[in-house]
Design an enzyme around this catalytic site. Sequence first.
Site, mmCIF file in Angstrom:
data_model
loop_
_atom_site.group_PDB
_atom_site.id
_atom_site.type_symbol
_atom_site.label_atom_id
_atom_site.label_comp_id
_atom_site.label_asym_id
_atom_site.label_seq_id
_atom_site.Cartn_x
_atom_site.Cartn_y
_atom_site.Cartn_z
ATOM 1 N N LYS A 31 59.423 61.369 -19.579
ATOM 2 C CA LYS A 31 58.852 60.850 -18.332
ATOM 3 C C LYS A 31 59.853 60.973 -17.190
ATOM 4 O O LYS A 31 59.532 61.448 -16.103
ATOM 5 C CB LYS A 31 58.520 59.357 -18.503
ATOM 6 C CG LYS A 31 57.048 59.085 -18.517
ATOM 7 C CD LYS A 31 56.762 57.606 -18.643
ATOM 8 C CE LYS A 31 55.367 57.485 -19.229
ATOM 9 N NZ LYS A 31 54.908 56.144 -19.392
ATOM 10 N N THR A 82 52.169 45.422 -22.513
ATOM 11 C CA THR A 82 51.947 44.197 -23.298
ATOM 12 C C THR A 82 50.640 44.376 -24.079
ATOM 13 O O THR A 82 49.644 43.700 -23.805
ATOM 14 C CB THR A 82 51.860 42.956 -22.384
ATOM 15 O OG1 THR A 82 50.970 43.242 -21.287
ATOM 16 C CG2 THR A 82 53.206 42.546 -21.824
ATOM 17 N N ARG A 148 44.128 48.633 -9.628
ATOM 18 C CA ARG A 148 43.263 49.349 -10.571
ATOM 19 C C ARG A 148 43.742 50.787 -10.674
ATOM 20 O O ARG A 148 44.146 51.375 -9.668
ATOM 21 C CB ARG A 148 41.810 49.411 -10.058
ATOM 22 C CG ARG A 148 41.038 48.138 -10.103
ATOM 23 C CD ARG A 148 39.828 48.236 -9.211
ATOM 24 N NE ARG A 148 40.235 48.444 -7.828
ATOM 25 C CZ ARG A 148 39.419 48.808 -6.838
ATOM 26 N NH1 ARG A 148 38.146 49.045 -7.089
ATOM 27 N NH2 ARG A 148 39.865 48.969 -5.605
ATOM 28 N N PHE A 246 31.731 44.979 -9.253
ATOM 29 C CA PHE A 246 31.804 44.811 -10.710
ATOM 30 C C PHE A 246 30.471 44.378 -11.303
ATOM 31 O O PHE A 246 30.411 43.615 -12.253
ATOM 32 C CB PHE A 246 32.969 43.909 -11.114
ATOM 33 C CG PHE A 246 34.257 44.683 -11.106
ATOM 34 C CD1 PHE A 246 34.814 45.119 -9.915
ATOM 35 C CD2 PHE A 246 34.884 45.049 -12.289
ATOM 36 C CE1 PHE A 246 35.959 45.893 -9.884
ATOM 37 C CE2 PHE A 246 36.035 45.820 -12.271
ATOM 38 C CZ PHE A 246 36.573 46.246 -11.065
ATOM 39 N N CYS A 257 43.455 47.313 -19.928
ATOM 40 C CA CYS A 257 43.660 45.890 -19.642
ATOM 41 C C CYS A 257 42.532 44.942 -20.031
ATOM 42 O O CYS A 257 42.795 43.962 -20.725
ATOM 43 C CB CYS A 257 44.042 45.728 -18.187
ATOM 44 S SG CYS A 257 45.683 46.434 -17.925
HETATM 45 P P1 NAD Z 1 52.396 51.905 -19.547
HETATM 46 O O1 NAD Z 1 52.271 51.969 -21.006
HETATM 47 O O2 NAD Z 1 51.740 52.953 -18.701
HETATM 48 O O3 NAD Z 1 53.948 51.902 -19.114
HETATM 49 C C1 NAD Z 1 54.908 51.130 -19.720
HETATM 50 C C2 NAD Z 1 56.238 51.890 -19.662
HETATM 51 O O4 NAD Z 1 57.288 51.032 -20.102
HETATM 52 C C3 NAD Z 1 56.286 53.102 -20.579
HETATM 53 O O5 NAD Z 1 56.622 54.258 -19.811
HETATM 54 C C4 NAD Z 1 57.393 52.777 -21.597
HETATM 55 O O6 NAD Z 1 58.124 53.913 -22.008
HETATM 56 C C5 NAD Z 1 58.249 51.816 -20.799
HETATM 57 N N1 NAD Z 1 59.098 50.928 -21.593
HETATM 58 C C6 NAD Z 1 58.769 50.157 -22.658
HETATM 59 N N2 NAD Z 1 59.830 49.441 -23.078
HETATM 60 C C7 NAD Z 1 60.864 49.747 -22.255
HETATM 61 C C8 NAD Z 1 62.214 49.337 -22.167
HETATM 62 N N3 NAD Z 1 62.743 48.423 -23.005
HETATM 63 N N4 NAD Z 1 62.999 49.871 -21.210
HETATM 64 C C9 NAD Z 1 62.494 50.781 -20.348
HETATM 65 N N5 NAD Z 1 61.229 51.208 -20.371
HETATM 66 C C10 NAD Z 1 60.417 50.703 -21.316
HETATM 67 O O7 NAD Z 1 51.873 50.461 -19.119
HETATM 68 P P2 NAD Z 1 51.118 50.030 -17.777
HETATM 69 O O8 NAD Z 1 49.699 50.447 -17.847
HETATM 70 O O9 NAD Z 1 51.932 50.421 -16.612
HETATM 71 O O10 NAD Z 1 51.129 48.444 -17.940
HETATM 72 C C11 NAD Z 1 52.338 47.720 -17.833
HETATM 73 C C12 NAD Z 1 51.998 46.247 -17.700
HETATM 74 O O11 NAD Z 1 51.291 46.009 -16.468
HETATM 75 C C13 NAD Z 1 51.076 45.678 -18.798
HETATM 76 O O12 NAD Z 1 51.444 44.367 -19.067
HETATM 77 C C14 NAD Z 1 49.690 45.721 -18.158
HETATM 78 O O13 NAD Z 1 48.821 44.763 -18.713
HETATM 79 C C15 NAD Z 1 50.023 45.384 -16.720
HETATM 80 N N6 NAD Z 1 49.073 45.918 -15.754
HETATM 81 C C16 NAD Z 1 48.586 47.188 -15.878
HETATM 82 C C17 NAD Z 1 47.711 47.707 -14.927
HETATM 83 C C18 NAD Z 1 47.161 49.097 -15.039
HETATM 84 O O14 NAD Z 1 46.320 49.473 -14.214
HETATM 85 N N7 NAD Z 1 47.576 49.918 -16.004
HETATM 86 C C19 NAD Z 1 47.341 46.903 -13.822
HETATM 87 C C20 NAD Z 1 47.862 45.605 -13.713
HETATM 88 C C21 NAD Z 1 48.720 45.120 -14.689
HETATM 89 C C1 UGA Z 2 41.423 46.351 -14.059
HETATM 90 C C2 UGA Z 2 41.270 45.357 -12.882
HETATM 91 O O1 UGA Z 2 40.190 45.782 -12.047
HETATM 92 C C3 UGA Z 2 42.561 45.299 -12.066
HETATM 93 O O2 UGA Z 2 42.432 44.314 -11.047
HETATM 94 C C4 UGA Z 2 43.712 44.907 -12.987
HETATM 95 O O3 UGA Z 2 44.939 44.913 -12.284
HETATM 96 C C5 UGA Z 2 43.796 45.903 -14.127
HETATM 97 O O4 UGA Z 2 42.520 45.932 -14.841
HETATM 98 C C6 UGA Z 2 44.848 45.519 -15.117
HETATM 99 O O5 UGA Z 2 45.137 44.356 -15.293
HETATM 100 O O6 UGA Z 2 45.318 46.477 -15.705
HETATM 101 P P1 UGA Z 2 41.352 48.997 -14.352
HETATM 102 O O7 UGA Z 2 41.250 48.668 -15.806
HETATM 103 O O8 UGA Z 2 42.364 49.984 -13.918
HETATM 104 O O9 UGA Z 2 41.639 47.649 -13.518
HETATM 105 O O10 UGA Z 2 39.959 49.551 -13.830
HETATM 106 P P2 UGA Z 2 38.559 48.858 -13.405
HETATM 107 O O11 UGA Z 2 38.088 49.550 -12.203
HETATM 108 O O12 UGA Z 2 38.651 47.408 -13.366
HETATM 109 O O13 UGA Z 2 37.606 49.278 -14.628
HETATM 110 C C7 UGA Z 2 37.742 48.702 -15.924
HETATM 111 C C8 UGA Z 2 36.532 49.055 -16.758
HETATM 112 O O14 UGA Z 2 35.364 48.382 -16.259
HETATM 113 C C9 UGA Z 2 36.184 50.557 -16.736
HETATM 114 O O15 UGA Z 2 35.760 50.927 -18.029
HETATM 115 C C10 UGA Z 2 35.027 50.628 -15.752
HETATM 116 O O16 UGA Z 2 34.173 51.717 -15.982
HETATM 117 C C11 UGA Z 2 34.333 49.314 -16.047
HETATM 118 N N1 UGA Z 2 33.473 48.840 -14.937
HETATM 119 C C12 UGA Z 2 34.012 48.430 -13.768
HETATM 120 C C13 UGA Z 2 32.092 48.790 -15.117
HETATM 121 O O17 UGA Z 2 31.579 49.160 -16.191
HETATM 122 N N2 UGA Z 2 31.307 48.306 -14.120
HETATM 123 C C14 UGA Z 2 31.825 47.886 -12.941
HETATM 124 O O18 UGA Z 2 31.036 47.448 -12.062
HETATM 125 C C15 UGA Z 2 33.206 47.946 -12.762
#
Ligand code: NAD
Ligand code: UGA
Length: 430
Positions: A31, A82, A148, A246, A257
């Site tokens: 990465k 997580t 999102r 939603f 998530c």
């Molecule tokens: P991800 O899996 O895409 O990224 C996590 C990264 O952390 C990976 O690249 C991994 O290699 C790295 N990592 C793990 N352990 C490490 C360490 N000890 N040192 C350095 N790097 C390390 O995860 P994500 O989707 O970005 O989600 C991260 C967190 O944010 C989760 O708790 C998730 O619930 C939360 N979150 C995600 C989203 C989303 O849209 N994906 C939105 C809001 C909140």
């Molecule tokens: C979701 C939340 O929307 C974010 O606010 C949050 O930060 C994130 O999770 C997180 O904690 O990771 P995300 O999962 O990226 O974001 O995408 P969404 O747009 O929320 O869609 C989630 C799922 O719900 C998808 O499968 C989507 O197709 C579905 N969805 C969404 C529906 O089926 N109907 C809707 O009206 C909206």
Amino acid sequence: MIGTGYVGLVSGTCFADIGNQVICVDKDTNKINKLNLGKSPIYEPGLNELIKKNYQAKRLIFTTDIEKAINQSDIIFICVGTPSKKGSLKVDLSYVMSCVREILRFTKKKKIIITKSTVPVGTGDIIESILKKRKKLFSVISNPEFLREGEAIRDFKFPDRIVIGSNDKKIFTIMKNLYLPLINKGAKFLVTSRRGAELIKYASNAFLATKITFINELANLCEKAGVNIEDISLGMGSDSRIGSRFLRAGPPYGGSCFPKDTKGLISAAEKYKIKLPVVKTVIKSNQNRIHLLIKRINKILGNNLKNKKISILGVTFKPNTDDMRDSSSLKIIPYLCKKGASVNYYDPSGEKKDFSKIKNCFFKKDIKENCKNSNLVILLTEWDEFKSIDFKKIIKNKRIKIFDLRNLYNTEEMKKSKIEYYSIGRPNSN
Ligand code: NAD
Ligand code: UGA
């Protein structure tokens, strides 16, 4: 930013873009190498350009050297995954705790430690107890992220709210200054206890998941009662107490998530001997939904999938992302292939390794190649480029069947084109 995934990379890049010096650290060498070559390891609209701009301006650094990253930073955001523990509702906090141990090991001067990762209520207290040997050096706060995927940059730069949870009131001013450019553009700045912030995040995701599940269940009723689910969404959503977002019916919600955070909330509540039957039912209903859809696919194809040619449009859990985590396609495609169908799929974000070992499953490089000669086209993800397909032109088979799981197309127009069209929660959509 420790963890350069969907959240760490987007937040880090956006923080750099509003003028901060940001170090993104990740243990994944591939990465970081990619990022240092100017390429984003994830697909997120606008991200490549923003990374390039801030990298060239020397506001954004990518490294695997966690010691250096910790030493050179005043504020440390933990942004690692997580996930749910395998076969359990519990949250796997091992990645977070491993960061905390590294922070403890390498810190020489005072730091603010922020969990941006989604963590169960009380996690900040555990982190603080691990760091207590050198307590004076650390303030542990919670700043959950609400972006999102697919809309991440806009969501980060124009959030509805910024939530800061801290038991130390002095921290609020520092955090307010950090987020000032976003607050000046209208973001609400909410302060609460650390536990409060942790719980707000789970409550928000669980509520949104509930909203989607509710409308999906209503769609089942609409199909039987001859009512259009979109009328219901509009009618309900126009009530400002309910809100229109939603409420789009479709396949089960997926992504990295909602599935894990609904489970995580239940397991966190169990620690306090509290049951959350609403959220439990949401999880169950969402899991059952895939079976309902599979049943409908079988029915559309006369309960015989053997040697049927099925084309899937879109395999990611939502458009504008390459993320496959908990996507419906991961259940639907293996099922269809197991039952003897031959499956083509096309996704604008490219081929997926998840399907590389499945017999009779083929990635096609464009929509036309993907759909020609199909018995059934299943639209799974509502990417923009699927919105105006001339199916009559590209599918040579005269008896075209389409199952539109996102209600992207118009029933009347499909009828006019003599396409056998099925959708979600609409009259005659069965
Ligand atoms: P991800 O899996 O895409 O990224 C996590 C990264 O952390 C990976 O690249 C991994 O290699 C790295 N990592 C793990 N352990 C490490 C360490 N000890 N040192 C350095 N790097 C390390 O995860 P994500 O989707 O970005 O989600 C991260 C967190 O944010 C989760 O708790 C998730 O619930 C939360 N979150 C995600 C989203 C989303 O849209 N994906 C939105 C809001 C909140
Ligand atoms: C979701 C939340 O929307 C974010 O606010 C949050 O930060 C994130 O999770 C997180 O904690 O990771 P995300 O999962 O990226 O974001 O995408 P969404 O747009 O929320 O869609 C989630 C799922 O719900 C998808 O499968 C989507 O197709 C579905 N969805 C969404 C529906 O089926 N109907 C809707 O009206 C909206």
